[in-house]
Enzyme design. Sequence first.
Site, PDB file in Angstrom:
ATOM      1  CG  LEU A  77      -3.149  -3.315   1.694  1.00  0.00           C
ATOM      2  CD1 LEU A  77      -3.936  -4.123   0.408  1.00  0.00           C
ATOM      3  CD2 LEU A  77      -2.156  -4.098   2.273  1.00  0.00           C
ATOM      4  CG  ASP A  78       1.305   1.861   2.828  1.00  0.00           C
ATOM      5  OD1 ASP A  78       0.409   2.125   3.717  1.00  0.00           O
ATOM      6  OD2 ASP A  78       2.276   1.537   3.042  1.00  0.00           O
ATOM      7  NE  ARG A  79      -1.927   8.000  -2.855  1.00  0.00           N
ATOM      8  CZ  ARG A  79      -1.082   8.443  -3.559  1.00  0.00           C
ATOM      9  NH1 ARG A  79      -1.113   8.336  -5.007  1.00  0.00           N
ATOM     10  NH2 ARG A  79      -0.091   9.362  -2.985  1.00  0.00           N
TER      11      ARG A  79
END
Length: 256
Positions: A105-107
């Site tokens: 998942l993106d930051r």
Amino acid sequence: MGETIRLDKFLVDMGKGSRSQVKEAGKKGRVQVNGQVEKTLKRKIDPDADQVALDGEKVLYRKWEYFLLNKPKGVVSATEDKRYGTVVDLLGEDGRRDVFPVGRLDRDTEGLLLLTNDGELAHRLLSPKKHVDKRYYARISGRLPKDAALTMAQGMTLEDGTKVLPGRLEIVGQGENAGNMEETAAEVFLTIQEGKFHQVKRMFQVLGCQVEYLKRVSFGTLTLDEGLSPGQYRRLTEEEVEALRENSVKQREERI
Ligand code: URA
């Protein structure tokens, strides 16, 4: 005799410290095998038969670990990072050396992330051929076209020419709860079958919208628990692990 493993590796894998910390504990006589102090941590043990203790406390053996984490913003989906905290750091004492996140998942994305040391299951769940559904909740800004759901259902081409499989868009609120976002802000659920880089954000980008907030709410048969706050995690139940295994096989059979 079952499978054997070096005592130092066993202790490191069970989250009892780094290899050097474990070695130090051994030298100090803090490690016991079947009630006897064991200073030679290079020796092998059978984790199913031998009882290992550290400071008098039994060290339970788990071969496979499966954690469901509610990933908070700000941490990266990796096992190590020079700049940011990682999802594995959030497991604290449970974060054994061999546990890794299944996908990314993106930051700045929150929500459901599976962490495991079961490489085979991870591989199957991530295989593009298996089409494991991932459902996201998103708040978006910009003007969502009227036919957005249809466009996504037909499979889209992203701005760099990448083609993505059909996604299912459900609009749950439009212009509501917009807060200080534009009037046209919408709340949606989007279910996709792949996990391409920034996929959800890029799909909305094609429609001229911007994802302001993104959270994954389900992954295959797993659903994010309401009660799990960002940063919290729990172990999967045996039933959940079994369901994931079946899911990763069945999805493939259904769509071949
Ligand atoms: N799609 C995105 O754009 N970001 C994520 O973190 C997950 C899916």
